[in-house]
Write a protein that holds these residues in place. Structure first.
Motif, PDB file in Angstrom:
ATOM      1  N   SER A   1     -10.573  10.877  -2.753  1.00 29.89           N
ATOM      2  CA  SER A   1     -10.797   9.773  -2.000  1.00 29.89           C
ATOM      3  C   SER A   1      -9.417   8.972  -1.580  1.00 29.89           C
ATOM      4  CB  SER A   1     -11.481   8.884  -2.883  1.00 29.89           C
ATOM      5  OG  SER A   1     -12.547   9.298  -3.604  1.00 29.89           O
TER       6      SER A   1
ATOM      7  N   ASN B   1      -7.428   5.369  -0.029  1.00 29.82           N
ATOM      8  CA  ASN B   1      -7.373   3.629  -0.011  1.00 29.82           C
ATOM      9  C   ASN B   1      -7.477   3.453   1.270  1.00 29.82           C
ATOM     10  OD1 ASN B   1      -7.314   2.935  -2.469  1.00 29.82           O
ATOM     11  ND2 ASN B   1      -5.358   3.923  -2.829  1.00 29.82           N
ATOM     12  N   ASN B   2      -6.856   4.082   2.431  1.00 34.75           N
ATOM     13  CA  ASN B   2      -6.534   3.616   3.640  1.00 34.75           C
ATOM     14  C   ASN B   2      -6.744   4.270   4.930  1.00 34.75           C
ATOM     15  OD1 ASN B   2      -5.935   1.893   5.898  1.00 34.75           O
ATOM     16  ND2 ASN B   2      -3.574   1.640   5.106  1.00 34.75           N
TER      17      ASN B   2
ATOM     18  N   GLU C   1     -15.133   2.192   4.000  1.00 32.43           N
ATOM     19  CA  GLU C   1     -16.504   1.798   3.030  1.00 32.43           C
ATOM     20  C   GLU C   1     -17.527   0.750   3.825  1.00 32.43           C
ATOM     21  OE1 GLU C   1     -17.575   3.210   0.579  1.00 32.43           O
ATOM     22  OE2 GLU C   1     -18.700   2.041  -0.752  1.00 32.43           O
TER      23      GLU C   1
ATOM     24  N   GLU D   1       0.813  -1.234  -0.067  1.00 31.51           N
ATOM     25  CA  GLU D   1      -0.087  -0.185   0.042  1.00 31.51           C
ATOM     26  C   GLU D   1       0.995   1.180  -0.029  1.00 31.51           C
ATOM     27  OE1 GLU D   1      -4.641  -0.020   1.370  1.00 31.51           O
ATOM     28  OE2 GLU D   1      -3.174  -0.353   3.074  1.00 31.51           O
TER      29      GLU D   1
ATOM     30  N   ARG E   1      -6.572   8.417  -3.722  1.00 31.03           N
ATOM     31  CA  ARG E   1      -7.162   7.757  -5.004  1.00 31.03           C
ATOM     32  C   ARG E   1      -7.310   8.461  -6.137  1.00 31.03           C
ATOM     33  NH1 ARG E   1     -11.867   3.295  -4.358  1.00 31.03           N
ATOM     34  NH2 ARG E   1     -10.667   1.802  -3.494  1.00 31.03           N
TER      35      ARG E   1
ATOM     36  N   HIS F   1     -11.259   1.783   2.138  1.00 33.08           N
ATOM     37  CA  HIS F   1     -11.143   3.187   1.416  1.00 33.08           C
ATOM     38  C   HIS F   1     -12.249   4.275   2.035  1.00 33.08           C
ATOM     39  CE1 HIS F   1     -13.240   0.034  -0.699  1.00 33.08           C
ATOM     40  NE2 HIS F   1     -14.138   0.981  -1.169  1.00 33.08           N
TER      41      HIS F   1
ATOM     42  N   THR G   1      -7.573  14.281   3.220  1.00 36.74           N
ATOM     43  CA  THR G   1      -8.178  14.032   1.679  1.00 36.74           C
ATOM     44  C   THR G   1      -8.104  15.333   0.884  1.00 36.74           C
ATOM     45  OG1 THR G   1     -10.492  14.828   2.261  1.00 36.74           O
ATOM     46  CG2 THR G   1      -9.911  12.664   2.566  1.00 36.74           C
TER      47      THR G   1
END
Ligand code: DMJ
Length: 649
Positions: free
Chosen positions: A589, A591-592, A520, A65, A602, A542, A580
């Protein structure tokens, strides 16, 4: 049994000899040494090697990641505070020092994995030492609540790690400082003395910042890609711009609104050979244009709404009258996805508010007739369980498919939302809609509602062929708001009680993550003695800047006036700003959500961030209950307010 005289230790030292360079001898010697070891010693070595292998595999996703998130590096600044820096958004001078392909983070820059866990713990972990920390870790919410109680404060989970991260941004570049939302230097969760004005301004700043990126790098396109300073196309219809129109109006950003309006009037054309998704273009484009028409009274938006609404109508030309998922708005043809003739239940039952309103405004009954027919058919269908609906419906047969699977998350969520909202829109006369809504809620209570361990958070899980799964999508967090809205419109008071419980759960989905942002999907623990309530799978970490929790906070605050909902929203807004926000404009967006050092952008700002998330933040912090009154308007599922019809209609 070993002889007591035998020493239980492992030595891998090879004694020197004249044959030191002889490979054959060395191999034999190693083997001999190995054979000389006791079974215990050999097992010990094998176990250590296996453990190292397992650790290596376990940490592999984290490492990858880090590499996947090559757009993010972490620097240590003078104050020894870790600071997030996105290379693409560095000032020119700093950019020169960045390697073309950033190097993987050094050991110093990485936090050892064992320190991960609910962020509130990490400070205490460091202060109290490992023994005490394990105890704390067993029940983070209760510990935090206890501490709050001892201090005589309102119970609230605090987030030590985030205060650190917030401080880190204070050392940012001039450019970052210029773009930064003013975050008051007070401990998170305690903002009771702050004027609401600051929070409203913070939302307006966030919007301006997002808009700046969109304007510079994606003007007139569907979505901003803020890291690569480019854009992504979905329908090729200026999705973000249209979705954001009424937000600009509500936030009183008139200059930005006028620019966007000029684009709508001069550039926007629906006469395009493109396939669009019926549901997405209805809730974002048709809904956005209709609500902007109502807020501004400008006929331009009604004309455009009528144009797109009419172009979407071929979707209903199916054997069953259950619409296809996709329409070519230029050719006037429609079709299901390539792999199936099914449509998604939420998609075909969450376009009604918009088409019904279009009929009312244009006096053309065809729009309403098409969507009402869908509801009537779904009302009678077999395959529901206690009012809960499956996720798919076939456009040929008009029957549910994939029976036996029930969720309030993706593919079913807004079916429930629109049952209530259509009933409200139509002046509370359409009793079938209300019956279906009430029955579905009983179904939720009976089949999907459970409590987590150790903190008894109420959550909504899923059911698959009788098997309960404690999985909950962030999407389900629309439910507290919808329940509260129903209670406000006269439905049983226990709906409000359930709304409050679920609201706490949705907030915890943020508060228990290291970034303070929800993943999510979460899985709740239900077994007694669980260490924590919420688990997150690697693939679910995410955050897409989704609105549902903020949306529900808005409803809960409007109806209860309990300030904690605003404080929770304020925490979330600050965390969006920390993790963000892209300095050159826009939000991305990530990812983690479990790694504040490497949230791994993202490179995508969804249109609903402007259409929904920021609008609900603003309405949450506004003291004016007439700013989109919930007695006069009902929000569509993309946060576009549409009028509740006068009782005569
Ligand atoms: C939005 O497009 C709508 O809120 C929809 O109902 C669900 N998904 C997104 C936001 O998460």
């Amino acid at each position: 049994m070993h002889s007591p005289s035998r020493k239980e230790f492992v030595s891998l030292t090879f004694t020197g000899s004249g044959n030191y360079n002889n490979k054959q001898w060395r191999r034999q010697s190693c083997w001999r040494k190995w054979k000389q070891l006791s079974r215990l010693q050999r097992n010990l070595i094998l176990f250590t090697v296996a453990l190292m292998l397992v650790c290596g595999i376990a940490t592999y996703p984290t490492v990858t990641e880090h590499f996947r998130g090559l757009t993010v590096v972490v620097k240590e600044d003078e104050g020894h505070v870790l600071k997030l820096v996105i290379p693409e958004v560095l000032p020119e001078s700093d950019k020169q020092n960045q390697p073309l392909v950033p190097e993987p983070p050094s050991e110093k820059q990485k936090r050892p994995p064992h320190k991960r866990g609910p962020p509130g713990l990490q400070n205490r972990l460091q202060k109290k030492g490992t023994g005490a920390a394990i105890q704390v870790e067993e029940n983070p919410i209760q510990e935090a609540k206890k501490a709050d109680k001892e201090k005589g404060e309102k119970p609230l989970v605090k987030r030590g790690a985030l205060i650190e991260a917030d401080q880190a941004t204070e050392g940012g570049t001039a450019k970052e400082a210029e773009n930064k939302v003013a975050v008051p230097a007070v401990e998170q969760g305690d903002h009771s003395h702050e004027p609401e004005f600051d929070r409203l301004e913070a939302v307006r700043d966030a919007f301006r910042h997002a808009w700046k990126g969109y304007k510079e790098f994606a003007w007139g396109q569907d979505e901003l890609r803020p890291i690569s300073k480019s854009y992504g196309e979905w329908f090729g219809l200026g999705l973000t711009l249209i979705d954001a129109l009424d937000t600009m109006w509500i936030l009183n950003l008139r200059e930005e609104f006028e620019e966007a309006k000029t684009w709508v009037s001069t550039e926007l054309s629906f006469n395009k050979n493109v396939d669009v998704n019926l549901f997405e273009s209805t809730i974002r484009i048709l809904g956005g244009l209709l609500s902007t028409y109502h807020l501004t009274g400008d006929a331009l938006f009604l004309d455009k709404a009528k144009d797109i609404g009419t172009r979407l109508m071929p979707a209903f030309n199916t054997p069953s009258k259950i619409p296809y998922s996709d329409v070519n708005i230029g050719k006037g043809t429609a079709h299901p996805p390539r792999w199936t003739s099914d449509s998604t239940v939420a998609e075909v039952t969450s376009i009604q508010l918009e088409f019904r309103e279009l009929s009312r405004l244009t006096q053309d009954t065809r729009y309403r007739a098409a969507v009402d027919k869908v509801m009537q058919k779904v009302h009678k269908l077999e395959g529901k369980q206690d009012g809960l609906v499956p996720m798919f419906i076939n456009t040929n047969s008009g029957q549910f498919t994939h029976l036996g699977v029930f969720t309030l998350g993706a593919r079913a969520d807004s079916y429930y939302e629109y049952l209530l909202k259509q009933w409200i829109q139509g002046g509370q006369k359409e009793t079938e809609l209300l019956e279906d809504y009430l029955q579905a809620l009983e179904g939720v209570k009976k089949n999907l509602l459970k409590k987590s361990s150790p903190n008894s958070l109420t959550f909504v899980g899923e059911l698959s062929h009788g098997q309960f799964s404690p999985k909950m999508d962030h999407l389900v967090c629309f439910l507290p708001g919808t329940l509260a809205l129903g209670a406000h419109h006269g439905l049983p008071a226990d709906h409000m009680e359930l709304a409050k419980q679920l609201m706490e759960t949705c907030y915890q989905m943020y508060a228990q993550m290291e970034t303070g942002l929800s993943p999510e999907i979460v899985h709740f623990n239900m077994h007694e003695g669980s260490i924590r309530d919420v688990d997150v799978k690697l693939a679910d970490r995410h955050n897409l800047l989704r609105p549902e929790t903020v949306e529900s906070l808005f409803y809960l605050y409007r109806f209860t006036k309990d300030r904690k909902y605003r404080d929770w929203g304020w925490e979330i807004l600050q965390n969006f700003n920390k993790y963000t926000k892209v300095s050159t404009g826009g939000y991305t967006s990530i990812n983690n959500v479990r790694d504040p050092e490497y949230p791994s952008p993202r490179d995508k700002m969804e249109s609903f961030f402007l259409g929904e998330t920021l609008k609900y933040f603003y309405l949450l912090f506004s003291d004016d209950p007439e700013l989109v009154s919930l007695d006069k308007y009902v929000f569509n599922t993309e946060a576009h307010p549409l009028p509740i019809w006068p009782s005569a209609e």
